[in-house]
Design a protein around this motif. Structure first.
Motif, mmCIF file in Angstrom:
data_model
loop_
_atom_site.group_PDB
_atom_site.id
_atom_site.type_symbol
_atom_site.label_atom_id
_atom_site.label_comp_id
_atom_site.label_asym_id
_atom_site.label_seq_id
_atom_site.Cartn_x
_atom_site.Cartn_y
_atom_site.Cartn_z
ATOM 1 N N GLU A 256 -5.024 10.868 27.554
ATOM 2 C CA GLU A 256 -5.528 10.290 29.055
ATOM 3 C C GLU A 256 -4.688 10.424 30.140
ATOM 4 O OE1 GLU A 256 -8.410 6.477 30.763
ATOM 5 O OE2 GLU A 256 -7.402 6.582 28.715
ATOM 6 N N ARG A 257 -3.336 10.110 29.897
ATOM 7 C CA ARG A 257 -2.258 9.976 30.928
ATOM 8 C C ARG A 257 -2.075 11.372 31.136
ATOM 9 N NH1 ARG A 257 2.625 11.770 31.370
ATOM 10 N NH2 ARG A 257 4.213 10.499 32.635
ATOM 11 N N PRO B 3 4.218 12.488 28.174
ATOM 12 C CA PRO B 3 5.035 11.477 28.429
ATOM 13 C C PRO B 3 6.604 11.708 27.879
ATOM 14 C CG PRO B 3 3.039 10.436 27.400
ATOM 15 C CD PRO B 3 3.010 11.897 27.169
ATOM 16 N N ASN C 232 -4.525 7.730 24.228
ATOM 17 C CA ASN C 232 -3.770 7.343 25.506
ATOM 18 C C ASN C 232 -2.919 8.173 26.169
ATOM 19 O OD1 ASN C 232 -5.151 4.738 25.150
ATOM 20 N ND2 ASN C 232 -3.249 3.750 24.128
#
Length: 695
Positions: free
Chosen positions: A611-612, A628, A608
């Motif tokens: 992907e971000r 992030p 995840n």
């Protein structure tokens, strides 16, 4: 050529005609000479005093103070210092004195020459010549054999012994016919000229030259010289093979539909195929060695030489004919030495139609695959579990053994570690792989619906039930595998019914009265401590023991950080296909953060985050700012760690990834480079850097 100065005995004392017998005896005794030169006042030679004259004067009872002038010999054998050796040899051989005097340019004695000197010189020369001959034979790689007048071997060199595979002492005195098969007595007797012939000596193919020579007894012996042609024959075979391949390749190129042009590193044309000459209406004799950018600039081949990257052009046109150019760099020792342009122009319309049909077929295949994914079957195998961690590899080997049996398996592990992936892989390797694989997420289905999901229900079982009833998961999994995900979230009443199915192999549908018999293998998974739950009474102890026949735990990602970059490379390729991005990798600082983060969500969280980051990445690589904020906050920044520790951590992870890729490809570096998404040259550099060996 032997020089006289090399043979003579130097003279530094002489007698005169007034010298006494005593003086002559004293010089002969001290110098150990058989003759002493006698000179005049000018120092020129006038005679010699010999040992025989000495004996005569003693016999004549001459006093020691007697002058020697009346006794000296004037018939002296004398040689100028530049006299050729051949003349000296003949004169000394026929002289009664057996010795001669060497004179300088002014006729003064400077040395003595004796038969002994000549013999010793001949011996030294013979030894030197023999050593030179043997050196020449050894350097020339010739085998040599010599016989005497009786055809018996008297010499063979080391090279011939190697060919024959024996020692020389084994062959000395043997007849040449026994040593060299293929040479016969009658042939030797009738031999008038040298013989040249191919012979097999041991395991070697040779050319032999057989010649006669005069022995010391004046009779005829033989000399045989052998040239090993095994290597020459092998080279000839290779050359012939190359010629055949060249002819075949030329035929293929001449008959090929595609036009082909080759340029060297400087951009000059070195080859043109007939079809390309025909397409562009060129004169081959004038085109060869011409700069490609002057003759065919539209092909754009020189930029491939500079970049080293292959590419394909857009559609172009010449004389109403459309064509495309495939530009390919030519590498030698990892250096670009030229480029090849493959011009495709014939039947392009048919190629387009083929691509359309291929796209249509691919779409149908994707639909079929999608339907298969939605059907009750396993989708993964152990080959798709990527890891470089030793403990994980050991775990996979153990689980693979368990998969082939019938026992119930309990998979433990934190959320996101890949428990469902292992369940799919177990079913794929089991004897039930062609039977259904049915998944039930015990945490995702409301508790009041779980029983009907498991066992199904009959018509009219409850309000809102389907008219014809419903088949449950156990029915669907009959003969195959039922995967109970998050089994720790199951209610106690349902646990009791599940236990009965496991023990008896039968159940009742909701609202039904008929017993349903099933054959199902149970694989369950949980991230909860079932032992503690069993002690507290929130999970049936008997069910726990029933599910826990074979149990294993998947280690979290933080305990196998060597897999992080390996999984990143895999996910980047996969997400590029799904999202249409073009990310080639990660910046080293971003990689350090990924390695330093604890990953509480494990592999699922890793995918995840990637992907971000790929969505927000503005360059070809994921940068630190693309990650992030929560990951950055929970990870020490690269600058807070010593650079050496950062680099060591990154190097270790990279080394683990390379080693795993080599293992996966059985040491094939080209395939390993493709798996890692790097060029072969980059892989070679990293192998050299880490001194990694092929498995």
């Amino acid at each position: 050529m032997i020089q006289l100065r090399e043979i003579m005995t130097p003279v530094n004392e002489c007698l005169s005609h007034k010298s006494t017998l005593y003086q002559a005896i004293e010089i002969m005794k001290r110098k150990k000479w058989n003759i002493v030169p006698v000179i005049n006042q000018a120092g020129c030679l006038v005679g010699v005093f010999t040992r025989s004259i000495l004996y005569q004067m003693v016999l004549d009872s001459r006093e020691l103070h007697t002058p020697i002038g009346a006794y000296m010999r004037t018939d002296v054998v004398a040689f100028p210092v530049d006299t050729p050796y051949s003349i000296i040899e003949k004169v000394v051989e026929n002289s009664n004195v057996g010795s001669g005097v060497v004179l300088d340019e002014e006729k003064r004695p400077i040395g003595l020459i004796t038969t002994t000197d000549i013999v010793l010189t001949l011996l030294r020369t013979s030894y030197s010549l023999r050593e030179q001959l043997e050196a020449i034979l050894a350097t020339s790689q010739l085998g040599a054999v010599m016989t005497d007048e009786k055809n018996q071997v008297i010499f063979m060199n080391a090279r011939f012994c190697d060919m024959l595979g024996c020692a020389d002492e084994e062959m000395i005195k043997q007849n040449i016919q026994d040593v060299i098969p293929g040479i016969h007595t009658t042939e030797l007797k009738e031999m008038e000229h040298d013989i040249h012939r191919r012979l097999k000596i041991g395991s070697h193919s040779t050319i032999v030259r057989l010649s006669k020579y005069k022995t010391v007894k004046g009779q005829e012996g033989f000399i045989a010289l052998f040239q090993n042609i095994s290597e020459v024959e092998r080279m000839a075979e290779e050359l012939e093979s190359v010629k055949r391949w060249k002819t075949l390749l030329q035929t293929v190129i001449d008959k090929a539909y595609d036009g082909i042009v080759m340029i060297n590193k400087k951009g000059s044309i070195s080859f043109l195929s007939p079809s390309l000459i025909e397409l562009f209406e060129l004169d081959k004799s004038q085109a060869i060695h011409q700069p490609i950018d002057e003759l065919l600039p539209q092909l754009g081949l020189t930029r491939v030489v500079k970049s080293g990257l292959a590419d394909i052009s857009d559609f172009m046109e010449v004389n109403g004919i459309q064509y495309i150019v495939h530009r390919i760099p030519v590498l030698q020792n990892q250096q670009v030495v030229g480029a090849i342009g493959k011009i495709m122009f014939r039947q392009l319309q048919e190629v387009r139609e083929r691509f359309k049909r291929f796209d249509s077929h691919e779409s149908k295949n994707n639909m079929v695959k999608q339907q298969q994914r939605q059907s009750e079957s396993s989708r993964f195998t152990f080959d798709e579990i990527i890891t470089g961690d030793y403990q994980m590899e050991k775990l996979i080997r153990s689980v693979s053994k368990a998969a082939k049996g019938r026992s119930t398996i309990l998979i433990r592990g934190e959320s996101g570690t890949g428990k469902e992936l292992f369940a799919h892989a177990i079913h794929s390797l089991s004897p039930r792989d062609e039977k259904p694989f049915v998944t039930v997420n015990c945490a995702a289905i409301p508790e009041h619906l779980l029983e009907s999901e498991f066992f199904g229900y009959d018509e009219g079982a409850f309000t809102g039930a389907k008219h014809k009833g419903k088949v449950g998961k156990f029915d669907l999994a009959h003969g195959g595998t039922l995967f109970l995900d998050e089994v720790g979230d199951m209610s106690l009443p349902l646990q009791a019914k599940l236990l009965r199915v496991l023990q008896e192999g039968e159940f009742y549908r909701v609202g039904g009265t008929d017993r349903i018999h099933v054959d199902v293998r149970i694989i369950s998974a949980t991230n909860r401590p079932l032992e503690d739950m069993a002690e507290k009474g929130t999970f049936r102890e008997d069910l726990f023991y029933r599910l826990n026949v074979i149990s294993f735990e998947i280690p979290p990602l933080r305990l196998r950080k060597g897999d992080i970059l390996l999984l990143c490379d895999l996910f980047i390729k996969d997400l590029n296909k799904i999202n249409g991005t073009s990310i080639t990798g990660m910046d080293p600082e971003a990689e350090r953060v990924m390695l330093g983060y604890e990953w509480p969500g494990n592999v699922r969280e890793l995918r995840n985050v990637l992907e971000r980051a790929m969505v927000f990445a503005e360059s070809g690589k994921i940068q630190l700012d693309d990650l992030p904020d929560y990951v950055l906050k929970k990870t020490p920044l690269p600058s807070s760690q010593p650079p050496v520790l950062q680099q060591n951590l990154l190097n270790k992870a990279e080394q683990d990834v390379i080693q795993l890729a080599l293992q996966k490809t059985n040491g094939n570096k080209s395939k390993a480079a493709g798996l890692l998404g790097i060029s072969r040259s980059v892989l070679y550099e990293k192998l050299k850097k880490y001194q990694t060996k092929c498995p």
